[in-house]
Design an enzyme around this catalytic site. Sequence first.
Site, PDB file in Angstrom:
ATOM      1  N   MET A 286     -16.505 -14.335  22.784  1.00  0.00           N
ATOM      2  CA  MET A 286     -15.492 -13.481  23.385  1.00  0.00           C
ATOM      3  C   MET A 286     -14.382 -13.120  22.392  1.00  0.00           C
ATOM      4  O   MET A 286     -13.962 -11.966  22.305  1.00  0.00           O
ATOM      5  CB  MET A 286     -14.879 -14.163  24.611  1.00  0.00           C
ATOM      6  CG  MET A 286     -13.850 -13.303  25.311  1.00  0.00           C
ATOM      7  SD  MET A 286     -13.087 -14.133  26.710  1.00  0.00           S
ATOM      8  CE  MET A 286     -14.363 -14.002  27.934  1.00  0.00           C
TER       9      MET A 286
ATOM     10  N   ARG B 232     -27.907  17.822  33.991  1.00  0.00           N
ATOM     11  CA  ARG B 232     -26.809  16.939  34.351  1.00  0.00           C
ATOM     12  C   ARG B 232     -25.861  17.794  35.188  1.00  0.00           C
ATOM     13  O   ARG B 232     -25.920  17.770  36.399  1.00  0.00           O
ATOM     14  CB  ARG B 232     -26.172  16.415  33.060  1.00  0.00           C
ATOM     15  CG  ARG B 232     -25.545  15.076  33.146  1.00  0.00           C
ATOM     16  CD  ARG B 232     -25.122  14.557  31.787  1.00  0.00           C
ATOM     17  NE  ARG B 232     -24.336  15.498  31.006  1.00  0.00           N
ATOM     18  CZ  ARG B 232     -23.722  15.195  29.866  1.00  0.00           C
ATOM     19  NH1 ARG B 232     -23.810  13.993  29.360  1.00  0.00           N
ATOM     20  NH2 ARG B 232     -23.009  16.094  29.218  1.00  0.00           N
TER      21      ARG B 232
ATOM     22  N   TYR C 198     -22.863 -20.047  20.165  1.00  0.00           N
ATOM     23  CA  TYR C 198     -23.546 -20.252  21.445  1.00  0.00           C
ATOM     24  C   TYR C 198     -25.048 -20.058  21.295  1.00  0.00           C
ATOM     25  O   TYR C 198     -25.503 -19.108  20.672  1.00  0.00           O
ATOM     26  CB  TYR C 198     -23.018 -19.268  22.487  1.00  0.00           C
ATOM     27  CG  TYR C 198     -21.628 -19.598  22.977  1.00  0.00           C
ATOM     28  CD1 TYR C 198     -21.373 -20.769  23.691  1.00  0.00           C
ATOM     29  CD2 TYR C 198     -20.568 -18.732  22.730  1.00  0.00           C
ATOM     30  CE1 TYR C 198     -20.105 -21.074  24.148  1.00  0.00           C
ATOM     31  CE2 TYR C 198     -19.292 -19.019  23.188  1.00  0.00           C
ATOM     32  CZ  TYR C 198     -19.061 -20.198  23.897  1.00  0.00           C
ATOM     33  OH  TYR C 198     -17.813 -20.484  24.343  1.00  0.00           O
TER      34      TYR C 198
ATOM     35  N   LYS D  13     -11.764  13.688  25.308  1.00  0.00           N
ATOM     36  CA  LYS D  13     -12.029  12.924  26.530  1.00  0.00           C
ATOM     37  C   LYS D  13     -12.084  11.427  26.192  1.00  0.00           C
ATOM     38  O   LYS D  13     -12.165  11.056  25.007  1.00  0.00           O
ATOM     39  CB  LYS D  13     -13.345  13.390  27.158  1.00  0.00           C
ATOM     40  CG  LYS D  13     -14.558  13.133  26.292  1.00  0.00           C
ATOM     41  CD  LYS D  13     -15.802  13.824  26.852  1.00  0.00           C
ATOM     42  CE  LYS D  13     -17.005  13.545  25.977  1.00  0.00           C
ATOM     43  NZ  LYS D  13     -18.161  14.374  26.340  1.00  0.00           N
TER      44      LYS D  13
HETATM   45  C1  LIG Z   1     -18.468  15.119  25.174  1.00  0.00           C
HETATM   46  C2  LIG Z   1     -18.836  16.548  25.144  1.00  0.00           C
HETATM   47  C3  LIG Z   1     -18.902  17.241  23.939  1.00  0.00           C
HETATM   48  C4  LIG Z   1     -18.759  16.573  22.588  1.00  0.00           C
HETATM   49  O1  LIG Z   1     -19.987  15.999  22.217  1.00  0.00           O
HETATM   50  P1  LIG Z   1     -20.161  15.251  20.796  1.00  0.00           P
HETATM   51  O2  LIG Z   1     -21.594  14.877  20.748  1.00  0.00           O
HETATM   52  O3  LIG Z   1     -19.257  14.068  20.833  1.00  0.00           O
HETATM   53  O4  LIG Z   1     -19.759  16.254  19.768  1.00  0.00           O
HETATM   54  C5  LIG Z   1     -19.160  18.597  23.989  1.00  0.00           C
HETATM   55  N1  LIG Z   1     -19.350  19.232  25.168  1.00  0.00           N
HETATM   56  C6  LIG Z   1     -19.297  18.582  26.350  1.00  0.00           C
HETATM   57  C7  LIG Z   1     -19.535  19.324  27.606  1.00  0.00           C
HETATM   58  C8  LIG Z   1     -19.041  17.221  26.378  1.00  0.00           C
HETATM   59  O5  LIG Z   1     -18.999  16.579  27.553  1.00  0.00           O
END
Ligand SMILES: *Cc1c(COP(=O)(O)O)cnc(C)c1O
Length: 370
Positions: free
Chosen positions: A315, A135, A267, A39
């Site tokens: 930046m 969640r 800065y 992802k």
């Molecule tokens: C992102 C995600 C993972 C991977 O988690 P990591 O901590 O990066 O290994 C696994 N399961 C779900 C449902 C996720 O959204």
Amino acid sequence: MPRPIEAEVDLSALRHNYLLARRHATRGAAGARAWAVVKANAYGHGLLRAAAALGDVADGFALLDIDEAVRLRQAGMSQPILLLEGFFTAADLAACVEHRLSVVIHCLDQLQILRHARLPRRLPIYLKLNSGMNRLGLVARQLPTAREHLAAIARGGGSDGLTLMTHFAEADADGGEACIRWQLERFARMISDWPEAAACPVSLANSAAILRYPATAHDWVRPGIMLYGGSPFASEDAASLGLRPVMTLRSTILAVQEIDAGERVGYGGTFVASRPTRVGIVACGYADGYPRHAPGGTPIVVSGQRTRTLGRVSMDMLACDLSELPAAGAGSPVVLWGEGLAADEVATAAGTISYELFCALAQRVPVHTV
Ligand SMILES: *Cc1c(COP(=O)(O)O)cnc(C)c1O
């Protein structure tokens, strides 16, 4: 000449980390398979780059966007692809069927949509239970309705097998097995009066659980950050876990300023030299994805030697201390994170996690694979 900054992505390291994840999982469950979680553009590493590295070894790919799943299919990936949030509207189902995607179902609305869809082909379903992360996922009181929907979906030829799934909220915490046990207990309780569920395959473990609790591996694990060489733990570094860094952010010293004691840098003048100081100016700033919150003192590698940043990140530039590196100067190579400097160390200094550093790599930084 392009601006002298680039991210290098080491495909053999990605492959190594994936195989390590699966080896850990199979210690806990002999036949365990591993979704490569790609992802967020493979955590900033590039979706198709990750696919190129893992295409012939990964058991499956897990991500969020249907468009990304389609790109994997178009790149020739034929293994299962899991949509971690499932479909968003009924209109998405046609693409799910066409591209043979597995879908997470996390709420009753999705079940209702699936029940009333007329699908030309069955979809593998991952039923997500909320065991305490709060969640996504179904809670115990929704299960009777869910089961009724699932039975109707099965009768209508809509589901191609059910896998049960949940997600750990605290597998990375340092409290030992108790950090996951409470969720395992809730998960078991939720399905205790559902005999068909007891026979379903199960997917629970993220990177932290794979590394620390291989007994949670079951049928499918879901490694994300560990594939990219990040440690999921604050108290254990990636190298000691056997992980190799995948992304190395490299740049160059653009200029050197020799400043007197009392001079300030950058800065806000937050760094004040207490002695004459050689300041290296690096071609990397927050618009490249380097965290602006990294305070002066954050580790950085120049010409293979560790030193520290000075003052605020701008930046397009940041400053570092070359006082102890007399041979370094304009043109010297810099590693912001990756090979020789764990991204986790930089992330910790900046009050974040390596996940965020990787995902924030800016579009303007050219990426090379090795
Ligand atoms: C992102 C995600 C993972 C991977 O988690 P990591 O901590 O990066 O290994 C696994 N399961 C779900 C449902 C996720 O959204």
